[in-house]
Structures are given as C-alpha cells and as structure tokens.
Design a protein around this motif. Structure first.
Motif, mmCIF file in Angstrom:
data_model
loop_
_atom_site.group_PDB
_atom_site.id
_atom_site.type_symbol
_atom_site.label_atom_id
_atom_site.label_comp_id
_atom_site.label_asym_id
_atom_site.label_seq_id
_atom_site.Cartn_x
_atom_site.Cartn_y
_atom_site.Cartn_z
ATOM 1 N N GLU A 166 35.285 41.848 42.866
ATOM 2 C CA GLU A 166 35.577 40.871 44.285
ATOM 3 C C GLU A 166 34.854 39.723 43.527
ATOM 4 O OE1 GLU A 166 37.159 42.163 47.973
ATOM 5 O OE2 GLU A 166 35.906 43.525 47.583
ATOM 6 N N THR A 226 43.108 35.546 41.325
ATOM 7 C CA THR A 226 42.543 37.152 41.853
ATOM 8 C C THR A 226 43.989 36.517 43.077
ATOM 9 O OG1 THR A 226 40.441 36.644 42.114
ATOM 10 C CG2 THR A 226 41.514 38.287 43.541
ATOM 11 N N THR A 274 46.409 39.134 46.401
ATOM 12 C CA THR A 274 46.465 40.215 46.944
ATOM 13 C C THR A 274 47.554 40.593 47.850
ATOM 14 O OG1 THR A 274 45.263 41.260 49.115
ATOM 15 C CG2 THR A 274 46.372 39.087 49.440
ATOM 16 N N ARG A 319 46.870 37.917 52.778
ATOM 17 C CA ARG A 319 48.034 36.970 51.798
ATOM 18 C C ARG A 319 47.880 35.452 52.197
ATOM 19 N NH1 ARG A 319 53.041 36.173 50.510
ATOM 20 N NH2 ARG A 319 54.445 37.345 48.868
ATOM 21 N N LYS A 372 42.476 43.765 46.169
ATOM 22 C CA LYS A 372 42.893 42.805 45.726
ATOM 23 C C LYS A 372 43.138 43.679 43.962
ATOM 24 C CE LYS A 372 39.742 39.844 48.477
ATOM 25 N NZ LYS A 372 38.278 39.761 48.132
ATOM 26 N N PRO A 428 43.888 35.551 47.500
ATOM 27 C CA PRO A 428 42.995 36.160 48.673
ATOM 28 C C PRO A 428 43.014 34.893 50.064
ATOM 29 C CG PRO A 428 42.533 35.940 46.735
ATOM 30 C CD PRO A 428 43.666 35.882 46.244
#
Length: 533
Positions: free
Chosen positions: A86, A220, A222, A228, A283, A349
């Motif tokens: 991440e 990125t 999710t 979210r 993610k 995210p």
C-alpha cells in the motif's frame, strides 16, 4: 523555507525510492547528504499508486533496499518480503527511515541554476541560496538534474541499426486489441480524427525518434464499503474524448473477468479494461487494459520539456482523464455488462491520497532522459546476462517491456493502430555494471544518474523497476564513498568492491520479531560487532 545553504558531500535530487535509498546509504557512510524534493511528498511512484513492485526474485535485493522491504514485511506481520505494498505503508516506512538517518531533507525546494568547473559540478541554486556539493545524484524519473547540469543524455528510441536491437526504433503497427487482429476501427468522426488518435506516420520501420513509452496515473482502488469513496465524473469533462474506447467496446461480445491466485502475492483480476493486483488492506493496484487504457501516449507528449508549472497542468489533465476513465468503465453502455458489474464494486480508498481526491498525486513517468555514457547497456546485454561478475553492482530480473508509444491512424486512414509496445514472454536475469550510472569522465566526473541510466530504450524497458533503482541508488552512494577513500574517479571502483562493502556494512541480520525496535537494533549491533563490520 527558501532552501538550505552551505556545502554537502552529496546532493541527491528527488526523493524517489532510488534517491531515498542513496541518501540513507550515503549518510550511514558518514557523508553529509542533502536530499532535494520539489514537492511536499516523498517516495516517488511507490507512494503514488505503483503498489505492485515487480519483484520477480527477492534474492536480488540487498543492502538498505532490503532493509526497506523487511521493514514493510514487519509492518504487515508477514513471513516473506512483500511485492505488493500500500502507498500509505511505503510512505510510513520511507519517512521513518529518513527520520532515523542523518539526511537533511529539503521539501518544496527545486534546483535552479547549476554551476560547473570543467568536468566537475560545483553548486546549484536552491530557492534563494547557493548550495555546494562534491557529489551529485539525479534520482528524478525525468533526468532533470542531468539536463540542468549539461550532462549528455539520450531521449527516445534508437534506430534498429545503431545497436542491432530487434525491438529498437519504430515498430510495426498492431491492433488496439491484441487478440483482434482483423478488427477495424474508423479513426475519424465527422471528418476529424478521434481524440487521442495521431495522424499516420511515414517513419520507416526501425527508424529512431524522440518518442517515449506512455505515462499514466496508476489508481489504487478498494471494494471495502467502510473505506470506499464513490467514483464520480470530473466536472465539465468532455466524454466525447472516449469515442475511440466506445468503438473498441462495441467490438466485443462479452466482458470476461478472469481471476488468478498467485502464491505469496494474492489474486489478480484481468479483463480487456484492467489488470487488478490484490494488495493488503482490501485494496487493488489497477494497471491498464487495452480497451480503455490508462496509459495515454497523447497526454505523455511534451512532459519532459515542460516546466514544473506546465507539468502540474499536465498532471491535472492525467488526473481528470483517469477519473473519467474509471467512471466510463463503470457506467458506459459500450462497456460489456459483465465488466461494469464487476468494476462497479470498486471505489477510491479513503485512507490514500487525501490531498488529491484519493487519486495518486504523481504521473507515472516510465521513461525520461537517459544518460549517454561512454558505454550503453543494450537489449543484447539484458538477454545474455549483462555485466561481467567483476563489474556487477546489482542484479535485475524482468521482461523487456514497453507500453504503447503511439495510437495512430494507419497509412490508409481506415483503422486505428497502436505502435511501439513490446513484452517478451521470458523474464531475463542479468547483472548491472557501475558504468551504467556514470557519464564519460570527460563530460562529468562527480555525477550519477540513478533512474535515467546509460541504456537504450529497449534495455531500459527491463531495467526500469523501482527495486532495481533502489539497488542502484545504494550502489552509487557506496561508489562515491570508496572514491573518496581512494582518491580516485568513481569510474575506477570495481563492482566487486561495491558488493563487498554493501554486504559487510548493510546486510540486515535478522532479529526476533517480538523484540522492540530498540532491542532489535541492539541485537543487530551485536551481530555486526562479532562479525567485525
């Protein structure tokens, strides 16, 4: 802050992973180091969406770079080195490692004028102050310090006959969808070329040019509801720009999403529209698909020659394009229903990139200026193992990989084609020599190019991985230290000596995970003492 002044043993430009690792390594070798970053953020692409680190063999990682990945492993409580990280965790570890070092970090400062005495760089303007340095390292993806310092460089693709490389120069036109060789997409609407489509090229096959592979913003995503953020279309975006992608979508009958579980990595989901790599924290890292690509050759053009202000404008264009593309894949009726149903579960995210609306802040500059040294690393060097063992300072392993360079109308104006992309089936393992970092000494004697190495466009397509840049950054700092000790040029330092010092000084002996950080450091210190390091 107008910028630090004074004199340093080493000035590193840009706090990319390569720059950070180079600066920390130099600091531990007792070099006074200044790390200059024009923005307020560190970590380059590893903290800005490039979450799949492309580590094909973790045994190739050494020194302070290995320490970084071990720190990430401990953050996650894993038993193996993580290859999918991440951004927020990478940022946390980079910040901690810098805070524990003696590196002086100059954020929101950019280098202006650079002065030289013959083949030696002497100082630069930083803010309103002059900064002197004995060694200089360019860790930017663009090669900006190299350009400002007047160090010779290359841009774009070599001709095929320059080094005899099979992937060099202008490539044959390929269909936009690689599995649809007979697909025909009209490149015009109302008599005009579609958005993002360039006019036909009359350049001969294999001819060189100044084109680079395409850039993108690497989102990125999710699907966890608690984290979210719903994807919304950017304000006042002209979705007619995506007519090319609508035509591509209408050519497909089904929207298949294939899942593959990869041991020790996680699941990867692939479709014509995306490649999603599972990350910790619920993610995914989104890579580009050919039907609605994140990688955009048209937006890429002009980046290298742009000012910082102009790049900020272009980065905003990339961000708007990327956000609109995510919305497009989720909602446009031209996208197969199966893809829309699957992708609609994802959002941005909430715990990443809050300052830029949860999209990564940096454009993924895959290829910039490349050092033009006394020797040039070629496709053949990648394929045949690279440097001799005595010259090697690092190991690398990856495919020869280049994203599209152009989307064009074909010669007859009847189809849209892509050009310049290649990806070899096999990944090559090879050694990298010290000279890949160094200019010809007649051109400059105290400069290292970390991310824009002396390599052809084709070879660069394999070298350009963040773990490799980190390894090279650490090696460059060791070379500078050894050159200081021996009173010689960095070009005269054998690769074997670089590896020996790296392994003696920067091998991180394992300490039990249950110990506190302070006790772990004591255990490591004990191991070093008994090894007489």
């Amino acid at each position: 802050m107008t910028g630090p002044c004074g004199s340093y043993d080493l000035v590193v430009y840009r706090a990319t992973p390569a720059g950070i690792i180079a600066a920390i390594t130099a600091s531990r070798l007792k070099l006074d180091c200044l790390l200059v970053e024009p923005t307020g953020r560190i970590g380059g692409m590893m903290t800005s969406g490039l979450n799949a680190a492309d580590i094909l063999n973790d045994s190739l990682i050494n020194g302070v770079a290995l320490e970084f990945f071990r720190n990430i492993r401990d953050e996650y409580g894993m038993s193996v080195l993580p290859a999918r990280i991440e951004s927020r965790i990478a940022l946390k570890v980079f910040r901690r490692m810098l805070a524990e070092s003696r590196v002086q970090l100059a954020l929101n400062n950019d280098i202006g004028a650079v002065t030289r005495q013959g083949a030696t760089i002497t100082s630069c303007m930083l803010g309103t102050e002059w900064v002197a340095g004995r060694w200089w390292m360019d860790a930017s993806y663009e090669g900006d310090l190299m350009h400002k310092a007047g160090v010779p460089f290359r841009v774009g693709r070599e001709a095929a006959d320059e080094f005899g490389e099979s992937f060099a120069g202008r490539q044959a036109f390929r269909p936009m969808l690689p599995w649809a060789s007979r697909m025909v997409i009209d490149p015009r609407q109302d008599g005009r070329l579609l958005a993002h489509v360039q006019p036909p090229s009359r350049t001969a096959l294999g001819a060189g040019d100044d084109d680079v592979q395409s850039y993108c913003i690497r989102p990125t995503l999710t699907a966890l509801p608690a984290n979210r953020v719903t994807i919304e279309p950017p304000r006042d975006f002209d979705f007619s720009q995506f007519e090319l992608f609508r035509r591509l979508g209408r050519s497909m009958r089904i929207g298949r999403v294939a899942a593959k579980a990869i041991p020790l990595l996680g699941t990867t989901w692939k479709s014509a529209y995306f490649n999603l790599a599972e990350l910790p924290g619920g993610k995914v890292d989104m890579n580009s698909g050919p039907a609605a690509p994140l990688n955009n050759p048209t937006l890429t053009r002009g980046w290298l020659d742009a000012t910082m202000a102009q790049r900020a404008e272009k980065a905003n264009e990339f961000a708007r394009y990327t956000q609109a593309l995510l919305w497009f894949i989720q909602t446009d009726v031209s996208v197969p229903q199966g893809v829309r149903d699957f992708f609609g579960a994802y959002g941005l995210p909430a715990d990443e990139y809050p300052e830029t609306g949860h999209l990564p802040p940096d454009v993924y500059v895959r290829e910039g200026r490349r050092l033009n040294g006394a020797r040039v690393f070629r496709q053949q060097d990648v394929e045949t193992g690279g440097a001799d063992p005595g010259d090697a300072i690092a190991e690398a392993k990856y495919h020869l990989d280049c994203k599209p360079v152009n989307w064009r109308s074909n010669h007859t104006g009847t189809n849209v084609v892509r050009e310049g992309m290649f990806f070899t089936q096999d990944a090559h393992r090879y050694s990298l020599p010290a000279w890949i970092l160094l200019p010809d000494p007649a051109a400059c004697r105290n400069f290292f190019s970390l991310c824009g190495v002396s390599a052809t466009h084709v070879a660069f397509g394999s070298i350009r991985m963040e773990p490799t840049w980190m390894e090279l950054g650490s090696a460059a700092a060791i070379i500078a230290h050894l050159a200081d000790q021996r009173g010689c040029l960095p070009h005269d330092i054998p690769g074997a000596d670089v590896r020996r010092l790296r392994d003696d000084r920067f091998y991180q002996w394992p300490a039990p995970k249950f110990l506190t950080a302070k006790l772990r450091e004591k255990v490591t210190g004990y191991y070093r003492r008994i090894a007489k390091v």
